[in-house]
Design an enzyme around this catalytic site. Structure first.
Site, PDB file in Angstrom:
ATOM      1  N   ASP A   7       0.821  -1.210   0.000  1.00 40.42           N
ATOM      2  CA  ASP A   7       0.000   0.000   0.000  1.00 40.42           C
ATOM      3  C   ASP A   7       0.853   1.257   0.000  1.00 40.42           C
ATOM      4  O   ASP A   7       1.994   1.259   0.460  1.00 40.42           O
ATOM      5  CB  ASP A   7      -0.872   0.047   1.258  1.00 40.42           C
ATOM      6  CG  ASP A   7      -2.016  -0.946   1.250  1.00 40.42           C
ATOM      7  OD1 ASP A   7      -2.041  -1.843   0.384  1.00 40.42           O
ATOM      8  OD2 ASP A   7      -2.885  -0.826   2.127  1.00 40.42           O
ATOM      9  N   ASP A   8       0.251   2.324  -0.483  1.00 38.23           N
ATOM     10  CA  ASP A   8       0.677   3.720  -0.314  1.00 38.23           C
ATOM     11  C   ASP A   8       1.706   4.219  -1.315  1.00 38.23           C
ATOM     12  O   ASP A   8       2.047   5.402  -1.293  1.00 38.23           O
ATOM     13  CB  ASP A   8       1.181   4.001   1.112  1.00 38.23           C
ATOM     14  CG  ASP A   8       0.107   3.821   2.172  1.00 38.23           C
ATOM     15  OD1 ASP A   8      -1.064   3.599   1.814  1.00 38.23           O
ATOM     16  OD2 ASP A   8       0.448   3.900   3.360  1.00 38.23           O
ATOM     17  N   HIS A  58      -6.227   3.093  -4.143  1.00 40.38           N
ATOM     18  CA  HIS A  58      -6.078   3.358  -2.705  1.00 40.38           C
ATOM     19  C   HIS A  58      -6.400   4.831  -2.425  1.00 40.38           C
ATOM     20  O   HIS A  58      -5.879   5.408  -1.481  1.00 40.38           O
ATOM     21  CB  HIS A  58      -4.661   2.993  -2.261  1.00 40.38           C
ATOM     22  CG  HIS A  58      -4.478   2.746  -0.795  1.00 40.38           C
ATOM     23  ND1 HIS A  58      -5.308   1.937  -0.049  1.00 40.38           N
ATOM     24  CD2 HIS A  58      -3.527   3.203   0.073  1.00 40.38           C
ATOM     25  CE1 HIS A  58      -4.876   1.905   1.207  1.00 40.38           C
ATOM     26  NE2 HIS A  58      -3.808   2.679   1.310  1.00 40.38           N
ATOM     27  N   HIS A  62      -5.115   9.183   0.089  1.00 38.64           N
ATOM     28  CA  HIS A  62      -5.113   8.319   1.277  1.00 38.64           C
ATOM     29  C   HIS A  62      -6.202   8.768   2.254  1.00 38.64           C
ATOM     30  O   HIS A  62      -6.019   8.817   3.461  1.00 38.64           O
ATOM     31  CB  HIS A  62      -3.746   8.270   1.959  1.00 38.64           C
ATOM     32  CG  HIS A  62      -3.529   7.030   2.779  1.00 38.64           C
ATOM     33  ND1 HIS A  62      -3.832   6.958   4.121  1.00 38.64           N
ATOM     34  CD2 HIS A  62      -3.053   5.812   2.437  1.00 38.64           C
ATOM     35  CE1 HIS A  62      -3.538   5.753   4.579  1.00 38.64           C
ATOM     36  NE2 HIS A  62      -3.056   5.037   3.568  1.00 38.64           N
ATOM     37  N   TYR A  99      -6.579   2.905   5.807  1.00 39.65           N
ATOM     38  CA  TYR A  99      -6.806   2.622   7.232  1.00 39.65           C
ATOM     39  C   TYR A  99      -7.818   1.489   7.454  1.00 39.65           C
ATOM     40  O   TYR A  99      -8.182   1.217   8.586  1.00 39.65           O
ATOM     41  CB  TYR A  99      -7.297   3.873   7.994  1.00 39.65           C
ATOM     42  CG  TYR A  99      -6.542   5.123   7.666  1.00 39.65           C
ATOM     43  CD1 TYR A  99      -5.260   5.338   8.175  1.00 39.65           C
ATOM     44  CD2 TYR A  99      -7.094   6.081   6.819  1.00 39.65           C
ATOM     45  CE1 TYR A  99      -4.555   6.494   7.861  1.00 39.65           C
ATOM     46  CE2 TYR A  99      -6.388   7.234   6.494  1.00 39.65           C
ATOM     47  CZ  TYR A  99      -5.128   7.434   7.012  1.00 39.65           C
ATOM     48  OH  TYR A  99      -4.439   8.570   6.683  1.00 39.65           O
ATOM     49  N   HIS A 153       3.815  -1.951   3.260  1.00 36.00           N
ATOM     50  CA  HIS A 153       3.808  -0.616   2.664  1.00 36.00           C
ATOM     51  C   HIS A 153       5.132  -0.370   1.954  1.00 36.00           C
ATOM     52  O   HIS A 153       6.189  -0.434   2.597  1.00 36.00           O
ATOM     53  CB  HIS A 153       3.572   0.444   3.745  1.00 36.00           C
ATOM     54  CG  HIS A 153       2.247   0.305   4.417  1.00 36.00           C
ATOM     55  ND1 HIS A 153       2.023  -0.608   5.441  1.00 36.00           N
ATOM     56  CD2 HIS A 153       1.069   0.925   4.189  1.00 36.00           C
ATOM     57  CE1 HIS A 153       0.748  -0.521   5.817  1.00 36.00           C
ATOM     58  NE2 HIS A 153       0.154   0.399   5.082  1.00 36.00           N
TER      59      HIS A 153
END
Length: 171
Positions: A7-8, A58, A62, A99, A153
């Site tokens: 992620d991210d 995503h 965020h 989250y 991540h």
């Protein structure tokens, strides 16, 4: 079989390093990317696709979806999707809510509006807390099981450092 997800990103340094690690081991992963970063680093988005990995949405920033209106959610998802289409001609089919902030109504909304399946995770090494390379490796290896969805991540250097040993142990 398990699913490795990141992620991210994309991150300008860490994601290419991770892609090299994955290629060396012939491992495919799913990258849940932030739209703003995808727009900033389109060449990395293209490489993710060219290397045979999957990309999921995503959001653009965020954003915590449960604190946004439907119009804001729609904008977050559309801007992110547009960045992926622009970068690599790729339209995602998956969403991971930042989250893990989601509910049944929002899942239904995202599926109805975008056709997105919501993908969560079953193993979280909490690498975002920066516990160190050994802890990330151990938590992922010990949490792994058939059907697991592993979360990490690709924006944190210690996570990338943990990946070779973790992958080698799992393989």
């Amino acid at each position: 079989v398990l699913a490795m997800t990141f992620d991210d990103g994309p991150h300008p340094v860490n994601t290419p390093k991770l892609l090299d690690i994955l290629k060396q081991r012939n491992i495919k992963a799913t990258f849940f990317v932030i739209g703003k970063s995808a727009k900033t680093y389109p060449q990395i988005v293209r490489r993710i696709i060219e290397d045979g990995h999957e990309i999921g949405n995503h959001t653009w920033t965020h954003a915590s979806l449960t604190s946004r209106s439907d119009a804001q959610i729609r904008s977050e998802l559309k801007m992110s999707e547009d960045a992926l289409v622009e970068a690599a001609g790729y339209r995602p089919h998956l969403i991971r809510p930042p989250y893990g902030a989601v509910n049944a109504r929002i899942k239904e909304f995202m599926f109805a509006e975008f056709g997105y399946s919501t993908i969560m995770w079953s193993v979280d090494p909490q690498d975002w807390r920066r516990p160190g390379v050994a802890a990330v490796t151990s938590r992922l290896v010990n949490g792994a099981h058939p059907g697991a969805i592993m979360l990490s991540h690709d924006i944190h250097p210690p996570t990338i450092t943990a990946m070779p040993a973790m992958f080698d142990q799992l393989l």
